[in-house]
Design a protein around this motif. Structure first.
Motif, PDB file in Angstrom:
ATOM      1  N   PRO A   1       0.636  -1.461   0.046  1.00 15.88           N
ATOM      2  CA  PRO A   1      -0.337  -0.292   0.169  1.00 15.88           C
ATOM      3  C   PRO A   1       1.251   1.655  -0.132  1.00 15.88           C
ATOM      4  O   PRO A   1       0.497   2.248  -0.661  1.00 15.88           O
ATOM      5  CB  PRO A   1      -0.895  -0.486   1.259  1.00 15.88           C
ATOM      6  N   VAL A   2       1.793   1.060   0.688  1.00 13.63           N
ATOM      7  CA  VAL A   2       3.064   2.346   0.420  1.00 13.63           C
ATOM      8  C   VAL A   2       3.471   2.637  -0.792  1.00 13.63           C
ATOM      9  O   VAL A   2       3.813   4.019  -1.067  1.00 13.63           O
ATOM     10  CB  VAL A   2       4.438   2.672   1.252  1.00 13.63           C
ATOM     11  N   THR A   3       3.550   1.859  -1.859  1.00 15.45           N
ATOM     12  CA  THR A   3       3.558   1.389  -3.066  1.00 15.45           C
ATOM     13  C   THR A   3       2.708   2.623  -3.764  1.00 15.45           C
ATOM     14  O   THR A   3       3.140   2.849  -4.829  1.00 15.45           O
ATOM     15  CB  THR A   3       4.480   0.128  -3.799  1.00 15.45           C
ATOM     16  N   ALA A   4       1.361   1.665  -3.536  1.00 16.99           N
ATOM     17  CA  ALA A   4      -0.274   2.382  -3.777  1.00 16.99           C
ATOM     18  C   ALA A   4      -0.122   4.123  -4.294  1.00 16.99           C
ATOM     19  O   ALA A   4      -0.119   4.491  -4.687  1.00 16.99           O
ATOM     20  CB  ALA A   4      -0.948   1.468  -3.581  1.00 16.99           C
ATOM     21  N   VAL A   5       0.553   4.604  -2.861  1.00 18.43           N
ATOM     22  CA  VAL A   5       0.342   5.963  -2.625  1.00 18.43           C
ATOM     23  C   VAL A   5       1.368   6.479  -3.247  1.00 18.43           C
ATOM     24  O   VAL A   5       1.055   7.900  -3.863  1.00 18.43           O
ATOM     25  CB  VAL A   5       0.663   5.624  -1.201  1.00 18.43           C
TER      26      VAL A   5
ATOM     27  N   ALA B   1      -7.040   6.377  -9.422  1.00 15.98           N
ATOM     28  CA  ALA B   1      -7.989   5.674  -8.453  1.00 15.98           C
ATOM     29  C   ALA B   1      -7.705   3.903  -8.631  1.00 15.98           C
ATOM     30  O   ALA B   1      -8.402   3.990  -7.632  1.00 15.98           O
ATOM     31  CB  ALA B   1      -9.492   5.753  -9.916  1.00 15.98           C
ATOM     32  N   VAL B   2      -6.951   2.984  -9.369  1.00 15.37           N
ATOM     33  CA  VAL B   2      -6.682   1.454  -9.638  1.00 15.37           C
ATOM     34  C   VAL B   2      -5.743   2.335  -7.996  1.00 15.37           C
ATOM     35  O   VAL B   2      -5.525   1.230  -6.802  1.00 15.37           O
ATOM     36  CB  VAL B   2      -5.841   1.383 -10.698  1.00 15.37           C
ATOM     37  N   ALA B   3      -4.072   2.051  -7.918  1.00 14.41           N
ATOM     38  CA  ALA B   3      -3.967   2.665  -7.302  1.00 14.41           C
ATOM     39  C   ALA B   3      -4.488   3.155  -6.088  1.00 14.41           C
ATOM     40  O   ALA B   3      -3.879   2.620  -4.352  1.00 14.41           O
ATOM     41  CB  ALA B   3      -2.326   3.886  -7.131  1.00 14.41           C
TER      42      ALA B   3
END
Length: 127
Positions: A76-80, A110-112
């Motif tokens: 989730p950190v990578t997604a942020v 939005a996907v991230a």
């Protein structure tokens, strides 16, 4: 929900890997001539290659920590981080009047955001 998050992460990782490889290995002049790539002619080749490297690392960070079970909180950190990268991409394309590419960036953002929200709150990795 877990399956949806895995699918989203896989798709976004494929996008990041493709974009990263393109920016790292395609000559900047060729990138600048491509639709949506005009911005690469306005910045240095090192900047383009660095962004490509960051996208490549994002592809790894969306999948490998969870698959290997090593620091899965990095997903989730990578997604942020990807969300932030897409904000920058939207600003860049917006300044150039490339609104179709801004829409694509919003979709990736939005996907991230879905991945970040899902992995931070709904289905976090345990262990």
């Amino acid at each position: 929900m877990n399956l949806a998050l895995w699918i989203a992460a896989g798709l976004l990782a494929a996008v990041a890997l493709s974009g990263g490889a393109t920016k790292m290995f395609t000559p900047v002049a060729k990138l600048a001539a491509a639709p949506g790539g005009g911005w690469t002619g306005d910045v240095g080749a090192g900047f383009v290659r660095t962004l490509g490297g960051l996208e490549f690392l994002a592809a790894l960070g969306l999948i490998l920590p969870a698959v290997l079970g090593i620091a899965p909180a990095l997903v989730p950190v990578t997604a942020v981080c990807w969300v932030l990268l897409m904000v920058g991409a939207m600003i860049t394309h917006g300044r150039r009047g490339e609104f179709a590419f801004m829409v694509l960036n919003v979709i990736y953002l939005a996907v991230a955001a879905f991945i970040a929200w899902g992995r931070f709150f709904l289905e976090p990795f345990t262990g």
